[in-house]
Design a protein around this motif. Structure first.
Motif, PDB file in Angstrom:
ATOM      1  N   LEU A 331       0.836  -1.208   0.000  1.00  0.00           N
ATOM      2  CA  LEU A 331       0.000   0.000   0.000  1.00  0.00           C
ATOM      3  C   LEU A 331       0.872   1.260   0.000  1.00  0.00           C
ATOM      4  CD1 LEU A 331      -2.968   1.112   0.433  1.00  0.00           C
ATOM      5  CD2 LEU A 331      -2.387   1.201   2.849  1.00  0.00           C
ATOM      6  N   LYS A 332       1.901   1.251   0.848  1.00  0.00           N
ATOM      7  CA  LYS A 332       2.803   2.410   0.927  1.00  0.00           C
ATOM      8  C   LYS A 332       3.446   2.693  -0.433  1.00  0.00           C
ATOM      9  CE  LYS A 332       4.903   2.206   5.493  1.00  0.00           C
ATOM     10  NZ  LYS A 332       6.171   1.965   6.159  1.00  0.00           N
ATOM     11  N   TYR A 333       3.922   1.628  -1.081  1.00  0.00           N
ATOM     12  CA  TYR A 333       4.568   1.825  -2.384  1.00  0.00           C
ATOM     13  C   TYR A 333       3.600   2.434  -3.384  1.00  0.00           C
ATOM     14  CZ  TYR A 333       9.228  -0.166  -1.927  1.00  0.00           C
ATOM     15  OH  TYR A 333      10.535  -0.367  -1.603  1.00  0.00           O
ATOM     16  N   GLU A 335       0.908   4.220  -2.773  1.00  0.00           N
ATOM     17  CA  GLU A 335       0.532   5.605  -2.426  1.00  0.00           C
ATOM     18  C   GLU A 335       1.702   6.566  -2.683  1.00  0.00           C
ATOM     19  OE1 GLU A 335      -2.313   6.694  -0.098  1.00  0.00           O
ATOM     20  OE2 GLU A 335      -3.443   4.854  -0.462  1.00  0.00           O
ATOM     21  N   LEU A 336       2.894   6.114  -2.359  1.00  0.00           N
ATOM     22  CA  LEU A 336       4.047   6.998  -2.580  1.00  0.00           C
ATOM     23  C   LEU A 336       4.306   7.200  -4.070  1.00  0.00           C
ATOM     24  CD1 LEU A 336       6.442   5.823   0.286  1.00  0.00           C
ATOM     25  CD2 LEU A 336       5.260   8.013   0.122  1.00  0.00           C
ATOM     26  N   MET A 338       1.992   7.250  -6.417  1.00  0.00           N
ATOM     27  CA  MET A 338       1.005   8.211  -6.898  1.00  0.00           C
ATOM     28  C   MET A 338       1.351   9.619  -6.423  1.00  0.00           C
ATOM     29  SD  MET A 338      -0.799   6.635  -8.943  1.00  0.00           S
ATOM     30  CE  MET A 338      -1.531   8.137  -9.507  1.00  0.00           C
ATOM     31  N   ALA A 339       1.818   9.717  -5.167  1.00  0.00           N
ATOM     32  CA  ALA A 339       2.193  11.036  -4.630  1.00  0.00           C
ATOM     33  C   ALA A 339       3.333  11.627  -5.459  1.00  0.00           C
ATOM     34  CB  ALA A 339       2.599  10.912  -3.169  1.00  0.00           C
ATOM     35  N   LYS A 340       4.263  10.785  -5.840  1.00  0.00           N
ATOM     36  CA  LYS A 340       5.387  11.257  -6.666  1.00  0.00           C
ATOM     37  C   LYS A 340       4.854  11.838  -7.979  1.00  0.00           C
ATOM     38  CE  LYS A 340       9.777   9.594  -8.463  1.00  0.00           C
ATOM     39  NZ  LYS A 340      10.648   8.428  -8.555  1.00  0.00           N
TER      40      LYS A 340
ATOM     41  N   PHE B  69      -2.112  19.132  -5.112  1.00  0.00           N
ATOM     42  CA  PHE B  69      -1.835  17.724  -4.807  1.00  0.00           C
ATOM     43  C   PHE B  69      -3.113  17.027  -4.334  1.00  0.00           C
ATOM     44  CE2 PHE B  69      -1.062  14.605  -1.457  1.00  0.00           C
ATOM     45  CZ  PHE B  69      -0.310  13.664  -2.150  1.00  0.00           C
ATOM     46  N   LEU B  97      -1.637   9.233   2.794  1.00  0.00           N
ATOM     47  CA  LEU B  97      -0.870   8.380   3.704  1.00  0.00           C
ATOM     48  C   LEU B  97       0.157   9.239   4.442  1.00  0.00           C
ATOM     49  CD1 LEU B  97      -0.478   5.243   4.315  1.00  0.00           C
ATOM     50  CD2 LEU B  97       1.477   5.405   2.782  1.00  0.00           C
ATOM     51  N   VAL B 100       3.618   9.967   3.049  1.00  0.00           N
ATOM     52  CA  VAL B 100       3.793  10.895   1.922  1.00  0.00           C
ATOM     53  C   VAL B 100       4.462  12.185   2.403  1.00  0.00           C
ATOM     54  CG1 VAL B 100       2.501  12.347   0.281  1.00  0.00           C
ATOM     55  CG2 VAL B 100       1.931   9.929   0.537  1.00  0.00           C
ATOM     56  N   MET B 103       8.158  12.229   2.472  1.00  0.00           N
ATOM     57  CA  MET B 103       8.851  12.298   1.177  1.00  0.00           C
ATOM     58  C   MET B 103       8.704  13.671   0.516  1.00  0.00           C
ATOM     59  SD  MET B 103       9.972   9.185   0.907  1.00  0.00           S
ATOM     60  CE  MET B 103      10.459   8.939  -0.789  1.00  0.00           C
ATOM     61  N   TYR B 104       7.580  14.290   0.721  1.00  0.00           N
ATOM     62  CA  TYR B 104       7.297  15.519  -0.029  1.00  0.00           C
ATOM     63  C   TYR B 104       6.798  16.638   0.880  1.00  0.00           C
ATOM     64  CZ  TYR B 104       7.485  12.075  -3.739  1.00  0.00           C
ATOM     65  OH  TYR B 104       7.901  11.065  -4.559  1.00  0.00           O
ATOM     66  N   PRO B 324      -5.951  -3.192   6.103  1.00  0.00           N
ATOM     67  CA  PRO B 324      -4.938  -2.703   5.162  1.00  0.00           C
ATOM     68  C   PRO B 324      -5.080  -3.273   3.752  1.00  0.00           C
ATOM     69  CG  PRO B 324      -3.936  -4.095   6.854  1.00  0.00           C
ATOM     70  CD  PRO B 324      -5.380  -3.931   7.219  1.00  0.00           C
TER      71      PRO B 324
END
Lengths: 460, 402
Positions: A331-333, A335-336, A338-340, B69, B97, B100, B103-104, B324
């Motif tokens: 899930l983290k991968y 979401e990250l 998509m955020a990227k 975003f 999440l 996020v 990272m940003y 999850p």
């Protein structure tokens, strides 16, 4: 402390012993003393006799009705996280790794001769001849992720005529004993069992581990880096640790390779490499690098086809049990990724069902680099501008590199092989067999069987 | 030089903002979000659902319009304001999440330009960064003050403070440090000691021995002592104190409020570590005065323990646990990923935040407050299985080593 009710079996030199406590220091000392005595007497049987027992075993395991095969399916469904369909498929193939022709291929691949026992093995184009002797006492430290790996390791130890001890993983304390009992069933002449033990203690039990660290001639380690660190400490002077620590594998698809492919066949093969062992084996790909010059339309077709292949495989071999942590990592991968895409504007696509059964994360920009996947059928598609750039990317991770699955044109293969092997890749193979290495080929840059013997040289 | 001056000015303004707030503890309404802010943070009156819904709707519209975003996140999830018809629809507001923000740097445009940067303590490897505008900061302060008041921790007796936190002169942006500083305003402050500080050599250290000495002195003074901050460091100090002076006999009305750092601490002490049992063994503190706090840099609402040691959900927030795998909302008592909702923060799109913490929602606590609470079980997403495949968390470890 082990739960009182937590009974399990160990296999001590041919005898099954039910216990609810891990191997104690006292038991370990007795075990090693007996092993030393056997080694001193040179009590291990001939290669021919060993292969004969395996031949009987192979025949038995190829029969779907064989009682222990049925038991193995039940045990593995319970102790491993793999789905029943996958376990069934693995057991279907299991007999092959015990078959005489497979074992002889292995021996021949490693030593240049199919029969090495007590013979002088001539070396090509030299007058040197070698005598191959067993290393002596060998401990195989099993990892929990690929239940077949410790069995293959054990078989390797047996066919090289060693006295073998297998330390079971805490995740699976049943299948290795079941296999040892299966050997005993077909070993009426006591060719293998008197020199075979399958035991368990929890990883990190210093006192027991120290016995083996100083008492073994070889320790074959399979598993992760943390456990490896512990096994590297305080080894005996004559103990060699053969490390099969964590490794990473990936795939390469060149423009011309893709252009000359049957795309459906290619992605079916890639999907198999991804789904097999849920990527928990070191030879499963975590990233696929596709050459940047592949036209957008072809790239889209490739991604669509790969998604179709993963879906198809998902229907045939649904994922096994996954922990919540594993789902969260995927899930983290997602979401990250998509955020990227949203933050940087870089084209990134995330493909896969909402249930997280499988995931493709594809980035179009090259140079986005080395990034292990969260496993569990999650493949990261990256782009590369040139073979040189790809090699540069992997150079600093050379000690972790293992298998590269490829789809290249015939004219590219040689250059890719030379360049990628120069940065640490130890195996290149077409997609579809990444996790199914050919018998007799090296693993992690060396022949496992050679690590299990001692060479004497005869010169003229 | 100019940058340094701006930073110093910001710091002073932030400090003054906190001081000024606690001087008056007042707050003036700006929009419907502020209707949620009352002096009764655990009261769920019949009109609360409507107020909370209106506040979330306002917040959603604001972030949708002013954060590119977040708008993209919503478009990807086919979600817009029209989907918000009533309270039950809040659960469907697209989440971001929490990782996020590690990272940003993601912000939402607001009317006021002055923003304070808050970063997490980085216990799990990476720091998240959140920008707080003045309005959001004031809302949080108001909410925090009344949360502590409702739980009986605002007191007129002066206290000495031992903070297991970084001295703000080292990094005044760390959220846990700021939370701890805010807590020092809950009583008149006699003295504050920071256990994570630099010595003469300039290197930041855990000043364990100095903290023990200071604790000893405060004990002798007899004023209430408040120990705040990272649980791991608190335990270390109290262990050391016991070795030197025996079990720590805290003056009356003393208390411990831990927060942050437990992710690191859970490993060496095992999963069965009980904060209350530990403090019973090492101190004379009344167990009712031992409180743990759950909050996140990315969310900043305080989920503080009551006397029954349950982390209550105040009425400025909503929480659920999610499966999850499917993201389905779980029932009370079922463990999943904690998902938090709150409209208080304007300057960052954190109105619907999916955390990477496992826990469950308890339906009703037995304490006088009643109401739902969060039980945190641990950190999610780190596979414990051993595999020969090189994994992402191993990669992070290797990268850090280099």
């Amino acid at each position: 402390m082990t739960d009182r009710k937590d009974f399990f079996k160990q296999f001590i030199f041919g005898e099954s012993i039910v216990s609810n406590e891990p191997l104690s220091v006292k038991e370990g000392e007795k075990l090693l003393a007996r092993g030393r005595e056997l080694a001193r007497k040179g009590a291990v049987s001939s290669q021919d006799d060993i292969v004969t027992v395996f031949s009987r075993l192979s025949k038995a395991w190829s029969d779907p009705g064989y009682e222990r095969r049925r038991q193995a399916a039940d045990v593995l469904a319970r102790v491993s996280d793999y789905g029943p369909e996958f376990i069934k498929a693995v057991l279907e193939e299991f007999a092959k790794i015990l078959a005489p022709e497979y074992l002889l291929h292995k021996i021949e691949g490693a030593f240049g001769s199919g029969n090495i026992q007590g013979k002088l093995v001539a070396q090509r184009e030299s007058s040197i001849r070698l005598i191959v002797q067993p290393a002596g006492q060998v401990l195989h430290v099993a990892s929990g992720n690929v239940f077949i790996a410790c069995i293959e390791s054990l078989v390797d130890g047996i066919i090289t005529r060693n006295i073998n001890f297998l330390k079971m993983s805490s995740d699976d304390r049943e299948f290795p004993v079941l296999f040892a009992e299966s050997i005993r069933e077909f070993d009426k002449e006591k060719v293998i069992c008197p020199a075979l033990s399958v035991v368990w203690w929890p990883g990190g039990s210093e006192a027991v581990e120290n016995l083996f660290k100083t008492g073994m001639d070889r320790i074959i380690f399979w598993g992760g880096q943390e456990a490896l660190k512990s096994w590297q400490k305080d080894l005996g002077e004559s103990t060699l640790l053969i490390r099969h620590g964590h490794k990473i594998s990936f795939g390469v698809v060149s423009r011309s390779g893709l252009a000359s492919s049957d795309i459906g066949h290619l992605t079916d093969s890639i999907a198999l490499d991804i789904a097999i062992w849920e990527q928990k084996a070191c030879n499963c790909p975590q990233m696929i690098f596709v050459e940047e010059s592949v036209p957008a339309g072809d790239m889209q077709r490739f991604l669509d086809s790969l998604a179709g292949s993963l879906k198809k495989l998902n229907d045939a071999f649904p994922p096994g049990r996954r922990s919540s942590d594993e789902y969260v990592e995927v899930l983290k991968y997602r979401e990250l990724a998509m955020a990227k895409h949203f933050v940087t504007g870089q084209p990134v696509s995330v493909i896969g069902p909402e249930t997280l059964d499988w995931t493709i994360i594809s980035e179009e920009k090259s140079g986005e680099g080395f990034e292990p996947s969260p496993l569990n059928r999650t493949i990261l598609i990256k782009r590369y501008s040139s073979l040189h750039a790809l090699a540069d990317l992997f150079r600093e991770h050379s000690s972790y590199l293992q298998t590269v699955g490829y789809r290249l044109s015939e004219t590219e293969l040689s250059e890719y092989a030379v360049t990628l092997s120069s940065v640490g890749v130890t195996r290149l193979c077409p997609f579809g067999i990444m996790a199914i290495p050919t018998a007799g080929t090296p693993h992690d840059g060396g022949y496992i069987l050679r690590d299990l013997v001692r060479f004497s040289v005869v010169e003229h | 030089m100019a940058i340094k001056t701006i930073e110093t000015t910001k710091k002073i303004i932030k400090e003054r903002a906190i001081q000024n707030f606690f001087r008056t503890v007042s707050y003036s309404r700006k929009n419907v979000v502020d209707d949620l802010l009352t002096d009764r943070p655990y009261e769920f009156s019949p009109s609360w659902e409507k107020k909370f819904f209106e506040a979330m709707k306002w917040s959603f519209r604001h972030h949708y319009r002013n954060c590119e975003f977040y708008r993209k996140v919503c478009i990807k999830n086919n979600f817009d304001e029209k989907r918000l018809g009533g309270f039950g629809d809040i659960w469907d507001i697209p989440h971001v999440l929490s990782d996020v923000f590690k990272m940003y740097d993601i912000q939402t445009r607001t009317g006021d330009m002055l923003r304070a940067e808050m970063s997490s303590s980085g216990t799990s490897g990476r720091r998240s960064k959140i920008m707080l505008n003045m309005l959001s900061g004031n809302r949080l302060l108001y909410s925090i003050y009344y949360i502590y008041k409702a739980l009986g921790l605002v007191n007129a007796t002066p206290a000495n403070y031992i903070l297991m936190a970084y001295n703000p002169s080292i990094d005044e942006n760390i959220a846990t440090t700021n939370s701890d500083i805010i807590m020092t305003y809950l009583t008149p402050r006699r003295e504050i000691f920071y256990a994570l500080d630099s010595k003469r050599e300039g290197r930041v250290e855990f000043l364990k021995d100095e903290a023990v000495d200071r604790l000893r002195r405060y004990m002798d003074e007899g004023l209430p002592v408040r120990m705040l901050g990272f649980i791991h460091h608190m335990c270390e100090v109290l262990k050391s104190y016991k070795e030197r002076y025996g079990r720590a006999a805290f003056p009356r009305e003393s208390c411990v409020i831990s927060g942050g750092g437990w992710k690191n601490f859970s490993n060496p002490c095992g999963d069965k570590f009980s904060m209350v049992d530990f403090f019973k063994e090492y101190t004379t503190l009344d167990p009712r005065n031992i409180r743990d706090l759950y909050t996140l840099n990315e969310h900043a609402v305080f989920y503080l323990e009551c006397e029954e040691h349950n982390k209550h959900i105040p009425n400025v927030a909503l929480a659920c646990a999610r499966d999850p795998r499917t993201m389905a909302r779980l029932d009370y008592g079922q463990t999943g990923l904690i998902h938090l909702y709150s409209p208080l923060i304007e300057s960052c799109p954190v109105l619907s935040l999916l955390t990477t913490d496992y826990g469950y929602i308890g339906k009703s606590c037995g304490c006088s407050l009643g109401g739902p609470y969060i039980k945190i079980i641990g950190r999610a997403g780190v596979t414990k299985k051993v595999t020969c495949a090189f994994t992402a968390d191993q990669y992070v470890k290797e990268t850090v080593k280099r």
